[in-house]
Design a protein around this motif. Structure first.
Motif, PDB file in Angstrom:
ATOM      1  N   LYS A 215       0.836  -1.211   0.000  1.00 34.90           N
ATOM      2  CA  LYS A 215       0.000   0.000   0.000  1.00 34.90           C
ATOM      3  C   LYS A 215       0.866   1.253   0.000  1.00 34.90           C
ATOM      4  O   LYS A 215       0.564   2.223  -0.701  1.00 34.90           O
ATOM      5  CB  LYS A 215      -0.925  -0.005   1.211  1.00 34.90           C
ATOM      6  N   GLU A 216       1.953   1.225   0.766  1.00 33.73           N
ATOM      7  CA  GLU A 216       2.848   2.380   0.796  1.00 33.73           C
ATOM      8  C   GLU A 216       3.530   2.578  -0.546  1.00 33.73           C
ATOM      9  O   GLU A 216       3.685   3.714  -1.005  1.00 33.73           O
ATOM     10  CB  GLU A 216       3.892   2.205   1.903  1.00 33.73           C
ATOM     11  N   ARG A 217       3.943   1.503  -1.195  1.00 33.26           N
ATOM     12  CA  ARG A 217       4.586   1.620  -2.507  1.00 33.26           C
ATOM     13  C   ARG A 217       3.604   2.135  -3.558  1.00 33.26           C
ATOM     14  O   ARG A 217       3.977   2.929  -4.416  1.00 33.26           O
ATOM     15  CB  ARG A 217       5.191   0.290  -2.947  1.00 33.26           C
ATOM     16  N   VAL A 218       2.365   1.701  -3.497  1.00 27.63           N
ATOM     17  CA  VAL A 218       1.345   2.199  -4.430  1.00 27.63           C
ATOM     18  C   VAL A 218       1.166   3.699  -4.242  1.00 27.63           C
ATOM     19  O   VAL A 218       1.107   4.453  -5.228  1.00 27.63           O
ATOM     20  CB  VAL A 218       0.010   1.440  -4.249  1.00 27.63           C
ATOM     21  N   SER A 219       1.109   4.150  -2.998  1.00 29.78           N
ATOM     22  CA  SER A 219       0.979   5.589  -2.739  1.00 29.78           C
ATOM     23  C   SER A 219       2.204   6.341  -3.237  1.00 29.78           C
ATOM     24  O   SER A 219       2.088   7.468  -3.738  1.00 29.78           O
ATOM     25  CB  SER A 219       0.777   5.845  -1.247  1.00 29.78           C
ATOM     26  N   ALA A 220       3.387   5.732  -3.125  1.00 31.10           N
ATOM     27  CA  ALA A 220       4.608   6.372  -3.630  1.00 31.10           C
ATOM     28  C   ALA A 220       4.556   6.484  -5.156  1.00 31.10           C
ATOM     29  O   ALA A 220       4.925   7.520  -5.718  1.00 31.10           O
ATOM     30  CB  ALA A 220       5.841   5.597  -3.190  1.00 31.10           C
ATOM     31  N   TYR A 221       4.094   5.435  -5.835  1.00 26.45           N
ATOM     32  CA  TYR A 221       3.971   5.499  -7.294  1.00 26.45           C
ATOM     33  C   TYR A 221       2.907   6.513  -7.717  1.00 26.45           C
ATOM     34  O   TYR A 221       3.085   7.219  -8.715  1.00 26.45           O
ATOM     35  CB  TYR A 221       3.648   4.120  -7.877  1.00 26.45           C
ATOM     36  N   GLU A 222       1.814   6.601  -6.966  1.00 31.72           N
ATOM     37  CA  GLU A 222       0.806   7.620  -7.262  1.00 31.72           C
ATOM     38  C   GLU A 222       1.388   9.014  -7.092  1.00 31.72           C
ATOM     39  O   GLU A 222       1.085   9.923  -7.872  1.00 31.72           O
ATOM     40  CB  GLU A 222      -0.411   7.448  -6.350  1.00 31.72           C
TER      41      GLU A 222
ATOM     42  N   ALA B   4       3.361  14.004  -9.295  1.00 32.95           N
ATOM     43  CA  ALA B   4       4.502  14.920  -9.399  1.00 32.95           C
ATOM     44  C   ALA B   4       4.831  15.184 -10.861  1.00 32.95           C
ATOM     45  O   ALA B   4       5.111  16.333 -11.243  1.00 32.95           O
ATOM     46  CB  ALA B   4       5.712  14.341  -8.678  1.00 32.95           C
ATOM     47  N   ALA B   5       4.803  14.159 -11.690  1.00 37.58           N
ATOM     48  CA  ALA B   5       5.079  14.339 -13.114  1.00 37.58           C
ATOM     49  C   ALA B   5       4.048  15.257 -13.761  1.00 37.58           C
ATOM     50  O   ALA B   5       4.395  16.126 -14.578  1.00 37.58           O
ATOM     51  CB  ALA B   5       5.107  12.985 -13.814  1.00 37.58           C
ATOM     52  N   ARG B   6       2.789  15.090 -13.367  1.00 41.98           N
ATOM     53  CA  ARG B   6       1.744  15.974 -13.898  1.00 41.98           C
ATOM     54  C   ARG B   6       1.959  17.412 -13.437  1.00 41.98           C
ATOM     55  O   ARG B   6       1.778  18.348 -14.218  1.00 41.98           O
ATOM     56  CB  ARG B   6       0.366  15.478 -13.470  1.00 41.98           C
ATOM     57  N   GLU B   7       2.344  17.588 -12.177  1.00 48.08           N
ATOM     58  CA  GLU B   7       2.569  18.935 -11.655  1.00 48.08           C
ATOM     59  C   GLU B   7       3.788  19.582 -12.300  1.00 48.08           C
ATOM     60  O   GLU B   7       3.788  20.788 -12.577  1.00 48.08           O
ATOM     61  CB  GLU B   7       2.732  18.892 -10.133  1.00 48.08           C
ATOM     62  N   ILE B   8       4.829  18.810 -12.536  1.00 52.45           N
ATOM     63  CA  ILE B   8       6.030  19.341 -13.196  1.00 52.45           C
ATOM     64  C   ILE B   8       5.688  19.833 -14.592  1.00 52.45           C
ATOM     65  O   ILE B   8       6.104  20.916 -15.004  1.00 52.45           O
ATOM     66  CB  ILE B   8       7.147  18.280 -13.246  1.00 52.45           C
ATOM     67  N   SER B   9       4.894  19.034 -15.320  1.00 52.24           N
ATOM     68  CA  SER B   9       4.558  19.435 -16.686  1.00 52.24           C
ATOM     69  C   SER B   9       3.603  20.632 -16.721  1.00 52.24           C
ATOM     70  O   SER B   9       3.647  21.423 -17.660  1.00 52.24           O
ATOM     71  CB  SER B   9       3.960  18.257 -17.457  1.00 52.24           C
TER      72      SER B   9
ATOM     73  N   ASN C 172       9.778  20.418  -6.728  1.00 52.35           N
ATOM     74  CA  ASN C 172       9.621  19.572  -5.542  1.00 52.35           C
ATOM     75  C   ASN C 172       8.247  19.807  -4.933  1.00 52.35           C
ATOM     76  O   ASN C 172       7.565  20.770  -5.250  1.00 52.35           O
ATOM     77  CB  ASN C 172      10.724  19.822  -4.507  1.00 52.35           C
ATOM     78  N   GLY C 173       7.863  18.890  -4.039  1.00 53.72           N
ATOM     79  CA  GLY C 173       6.571  19.018  -3.385  1.00 53.72           C
ATOM     80  C   GLY C 173       6.359  17.900  -2.386  1.00 53.72           C
ATOM     81  O   GLY C 173       7.229  17.057  -2.192  1.00 53.72           O
ATOM     82  N   GLN C 174       5.184  17.902  -1.787  1.00 54.50           N
ATOM     83  CA  GLN C 174       4.827  16.905  -0.784  1.00 54.50           C
ATOM     84  C   GLN C 174       3.399  16.460  -0.969  1.00 54.50           C
ATOM     85  O   GLN C 174       2.573  17.194  -1.518  1.00 54.50           O
ATOM     86  CB  GLN C 174       4.949  17.464   0.628  1.00 54.50           C
ATOM     87  N   ARG C 175       3.127  15.288  -0.446  1.00 55.20           N
ATOM     88  CA  ARG C 175       1.780  14.736  -0.453  1.00 55.20           C
ATOM     89  C   ARG C 175       1.653  13.855   0.789  1.00 55.20           C
ATOM     90  O   ARG C 175       2.560  13.091   1.100  1.00 55.20           O
ATOM     91  CB  ARG C 175       1.565  13.913  -1.709  1.00 55.20           C
ATOM     92  N   THR C 176       0.545  13.949   1.500  1.00 56.96           N
ATOM     93  CA  THR C 176       0.320  13.125   2.685  1.00 56.96           C
ATOM     94  C   THR C 176      -0.802  12.138   2.407  1.00 56.96           C
ATOM     95  O   THR C 176      -1.884  12.527   1.965  1.00 56.96           O
ATOM     96  CB  THR C 176      -0.046  13.996   3.898  1.00 56.96           C
ATOM     97  N   VAL C 177      -0.521  10.863   2.661  1.00 54.90           N
ATOM     98  CA  VAL C 177      -1.513   9.811   2.477  1.00 54.90           C
ATOM     99  C   VAL C 177      -1.494   8.937   3.728  1.00 54.90           C
ATOM    100  O   VAL C 177      -0.448   8.377   4.085  1.00 54.90           O
ATOM    101  CB  VAL C 177      -1.203   8.941   1.238  1.00 54.90           C
ATOM    102  N   ASN C 178      -2.635   8.816   4.382  1.00 55.63           N
ATOM    103  CA  ASN C 178      -2.767   7.986   5.593  1.00 55.63           C
ATOM    104  C   ASN C 178      -1.704   8.310   6.636  1.00 55.63           C
ATOM    105  O   ASN C 178      -1.141   7.408   7.272  1.00 55.63           O
ATOM    106  CB  ASN C 178      -2.721   6.498   5.241  1.00 55.63           C
ATOM    107  N   GLY C 179      -1.396   9.564   6.795  1.00 56.28           N
ATOM    108  CA  GLY C 179      -0.436   9.985   7.810  1.00 56.28           C
ATOM    109  C   GLY C 179       1.021   9.877   7.417  1.00 56.28           C
ATOM    110  O   GLY C 179       1.899  10.216   8.194  1.00 56.28           O
ATOM    111  N   ILE C 180       1.303   9.414   6.220  1.00 55.79           N
ATOM    112  CA  ILE C 180       2.686   9.291   5.738  1.00 55.79           C
ATOM    113  C   ILE C 180       2.942  10.421   4.753  1.00 55.79           C
ATOM    114  O   ILE C 180       2.169  10.631   3.817  1.00 55.79           O
ATOM    115  CB  ILE C 180       2.931   7.931   5.065  1.00 55.79           C
TER     116      ILE C 180
END
Length: 87
Positions: A29-36, A41-46, A52-60
Motif C-alpha cells: 500500500k505504501e509503494r502504491v501511494s509512492a507510485y501515485e 509529481a510528473a503531472r505537476e512538473i509538466s 519539488n513538493g509533498q503529499r500526505t496519504v494515511n499519515g505518511i
C-alpha cells in the motif's frame, strides 16, 4: 485435550502467516501511494514547472523532488526511510 492441542496448532501456525500477510500488504500500500505520488509529481512538473513538493496519504508524508530524476522519499510504517525513483 486433543482438541485443545489442535486449536493451539492451528492458531500457532495461522497467526504468523496472518501477520506476515498484513506486513506485506502494508508495504505494498505504501509503494502504491509512492507510485501515485510520482505520477502526480510528473503531472505537476509538466503543468507548473515545480521541482519539488509533498503529499500526505494515511499519515505518511511523501516528498518528491526533480533533481536529475524524479524521486519520492517517505518513511514507512516501520520508521525506515524509503526512496523510490522513476526510471
Amino acid at each position: 485435550m486433543v482438541s485443545l492441542f489442535m486449536v493451539f496448532i492451528i492458531f500457532g501456525s495461522l497467526l504468523p502467516i496472518m501477520l506476515n500477510m498484513q506486513r506485506n500488504l502494508e508495504e505494498k500500500k505504501e509503494r502504491v501511494s509512492a507510485y501515485e505520488t510520482l505520477h502526480e509529481a510528473a503531472r505537476e512538473i509538466s503543468s507548473t514547472g515545480a521541482s519539488n513538493g509533498q503529499r500526505t496519504v494515511n499519515g505518511i508524508v511523501y516528498s518528491w523532488e526533480m533533481a536529475g530524476g524524479l524521486c519520492v522519499d517517505y518513511t514507512d510504517y516501520k520508521g525506515q526511510a524509503e526512496r523510490l525513483c522513476a526510471e
